[in-house]
Scaffold this active site. Structure first.
Site, PDB file in Angstrom:
ATOM      1  N   CYS A 181       0.819  -1.217   0.000  1.00 38.11           N
ATOM      2  CA  CYS A 181       0.000   0.000   0.000  1.00 38.11           C
ATOM      3  C   CYS A 181       0.851   1.265   0.000  1.00 38.11           C
ATOM      4  CB  CYS A 181      -0.934  -0.013   1.211  1.00 38.11           C
ATOM      5  SG  CYS A 181      -1.951   1.477   1.321  1.00 38.11           S
ATOM      6  N   ARG A 198      -0.137   4.555   3.014  1.00 37.82           N
ATOM      7  CA  ARG A 198      -0.056   4.273   4.449  1.00 37.82           C
ATOM      8  C   ARG A 198       0.191   5.482   5.348  1.00 37.82           C
ATOM      9  NH1 ARG A 198       4.179  -0.450   4.761  1.00 37.82           N
ATOM     10  NH2 ARG A 198       4.598  -0.105   2.539  1.00 37.82           N
ATOM     11  N   TRP A 255      -9.141   5.663  -0.172  1.00 42.46           N
ATOM     12  CA  TRP A 255      -9.700   6.241  -1.397  1.00 42.46           C
ATOM     13  C   TRP A 255      -8.819   5.791  -2.563  1.00 42.46           C
ATOM     14  CZ3 TRP A 255      -8.356   9.456   2.802  1.00 42.46           C
ATOM     15  CH2 TRP A 255      -7.031   9.921   2.777  1.00 42.46           C
ATOM     16  N   GLU A 302      -5.180   3.259 -10.438  1.00 46.13           N
ATOM     17  CA  GLU A 302      -5.879   1.982 -10.211  1.00 46.13           C
ATOM     18  C   GLU A 302      -7.036   1.839 -11.192  1.00 46.13           C
ATOM     19  OE1 GLU A 302      -6.334   2.860  -5.725  1.00 46.13           O
ATOM     20  OE2 GLU A 302      -6.076   0.699  -5.871  1.00 46.13           O
TER      21      GLU A 302
HETATM   22  N1  ARG Z   1      -6.763  -1.721  -7.026  1.00 44.08           N
HETATM   23  C1  ARG Z   1      -8.071  -2.002  -6.514  1.00 44.08           C
HETATM   24  C2  ARG Z   1      -9.131  -1.462  -7.469  1.00 44.08           C
HETATM   25  O1  ARG Z   1      -8.793  -0.863  -8.451  1.00 44.08           O
HETATM   26  C3  ARG Z   1      -8.296  -1.416  -5.140  1.00 44.08           C
HETATM   27  C4  ARG Z   1      -7.244  -1.731  -4.088  1.00 44.08           C
HETATM   28  C5  ARG Z   1      -7.279  -0.819  -2.907  1.00 44.08           C
HETATM   29  N2  ARG Z   1      -7.036   0.531  -3.309  1.00 44.08           N
HETATM   30  C6  ARG Z   1      -7.066   1.606  -2.486  1.00 44.08           C
HETATM   31  N3  ARG Z   1      -6.859   2.777  -3.015  1.00 44.08           N
HETATM   32  N4  ARG Z   1      -7.287   1.478  -1.198  1.00 44.08           N
HETATM   33  O2  ARG Z   1     -10.312  -1.568  -7.262  1.00 44.08           O
END
Ligand code: ARG
Length: 356
Positions: A60, A63, A232, A237
């Site tokens: 992560c 953090r 968030w 991602e």
């Molecule tokens: N990578 C994942 C997604 O695209 C989520 C993982 C957690 N991500 C976060 N920003 N807490 O759905």
């Protein structure tokens, strides 16, 4: 067990500024362990333990904010309907109309002889993927197996590219129960581009809050198999993985040709250009909608601040470099030029086996 209990209790009460309570609390836990084979966390232990699990999450990048994690204590719930209501409350409180609150819900720990709670979902909010007989997928390719499992249980989705999957809750070896999310449960963001008007014709969208629910929270020798948690999003991602990966929504070629790029040759770098504009669109859309999101440059700076703060607190930051670097322009971030020991420190979140 005793060893894990002791190291957690010592660390926890020392960090909370109550080292004087350690001997009494250890003696109390030891009595409970001898009498019942297990023990209970106080709310404060659970709260700090969950925050430590985040702090120790090697993959992560977010953090820095570990101390802000809000803990919802649902350890008393055993029945599917009540669990579903609690999960809806998590979604609502964490969404907070767009100003996302990092939140974890903790349900009962796994205890010998007690049915344990398991969610079949990967995240509380996630889109279905429908595999057609021609091998094409409508929706999220990553969800195909879970979608099929839900259909075997009797669920039928609408068949759009963005149908939210039902929550599937299983208690012990009992039959899994599925629950359709109410229409207003999830905040979702239509994806538009700040300059390309045609972008909204692609009808892309994503949900606001990623709430992982297939990892076990482990604190001081106790395992919580149902403990959904969220932060968030970082824009990559969604823009560089969920909407871009060939094994997901696979949008790069579509975006590139709408941009007028030559997709017939690698040297036009059409994938790279489309990727950047997808990420621009995701950031722009979340900001416009008033939904918390972080770009990968800021997230990397925040991670390096976390690293410095941890080091000055006398702790060593562990990390999984291959996950910490963002998938877009990784070498422009400081993390690229660093290395981390990928060691498992507990409390932590551990992957659970797929139940279907
Ligand atoms: N990578 C994942 C997604 O695209 C989520 C993982 C957690 N991500 C976060 N920003 N807490 O759905």
């Amino acid at each position: 067990m005793l060893q894990e209990v002791e190291s957690f209790i010592r660390g926890c009460y020392t960090e909370l500024g109550r080292p004087g309570d350690i001997p009494r609390r250890l003696a109390e836990i030891e009595r409970q362990l001898l009498a019942t084979g297990s023990y209970d966390h106080t709310f404060q232990e659970l709260e700090h333990g969950a925050r430590l699990a985040w702090r120790n999450s090697n993959r992560c990048i977010g953090r820095l904010f570990w101390k802000s994690l809000q803990v919802l204590d649902f350890r008393g719930l055993e029945e599917e309907d009540a669990i579903f209501e609690a999960l809806l409350r998590h979604i609502r409180q964490a969404t907070n109309r767009g100003k996302i609150v990092p939140t974890i819900s903790v349900f009962s720990p796994a205890l010998p002889g007690k049915p344990s709670i398991r969610l079949w979902n990967h995240q509380l909010l996630r889109y279905a993927g429908y595999l057609g007989s021609d091998g094409r997928v409508v929706g999220d390719r990553a969800s195909v197996r879970l979608t099929q499992a839900a259909e075997r249980l009797g669920w039928r989705g609408r068949g759009t590219a963005f149908d939210l999957l039902p929550l599937i809750i299983q208690v012990g070896d009992g039959p899994p129960h599925w629950f359709e999310l109410p229409a207003d449960a999830a905040l979702e963001v239509p994806i538009r581009h700040p300059e390309f008007g045609w972008f909204e014709d692609l009808h892309l969208q994503w949900y606001a809050v990623p709430i992982i629910c297939d990892m076990q929270l482990e604190i001081g020798g106790l395992a919580y198999p149902c403990a959904p948690f969220n932060g968030w999003y970082m824009e990559t991602e969604i823009g560089a993985r969920n909407l871009a990966d060939a094994g997901r929504y696979d949008m790069l070629a579509t975006v590139a040709s709408r941009m007028g790029l030559d997709t017939g040759t690698n040297v036009s770098l059409w994938k790279d250009k489309a990727l950047v504009e997808l990420n621009v669109a995701v950031l722009h859309s979340f900001k416009e909608a008033g939904v918390s999101i972080v770009d990968h440059h800021t997230a990397a700076e925040q991670f390096q601040l976390f690293d410095r703060l941890e080091t000055s607190a006398g702790r060593r930051v562990t990390g999984d470099w291959s996950w910490l670097i963002p998938p877009v322009s990784p070498a422009t971030t400081g993390i690229w030029h660093q290395s981390y020991a990928n060691e498992l420190v507990k409390p932590n979140f551990l992957a659970l086996p797929v139940p279907y």
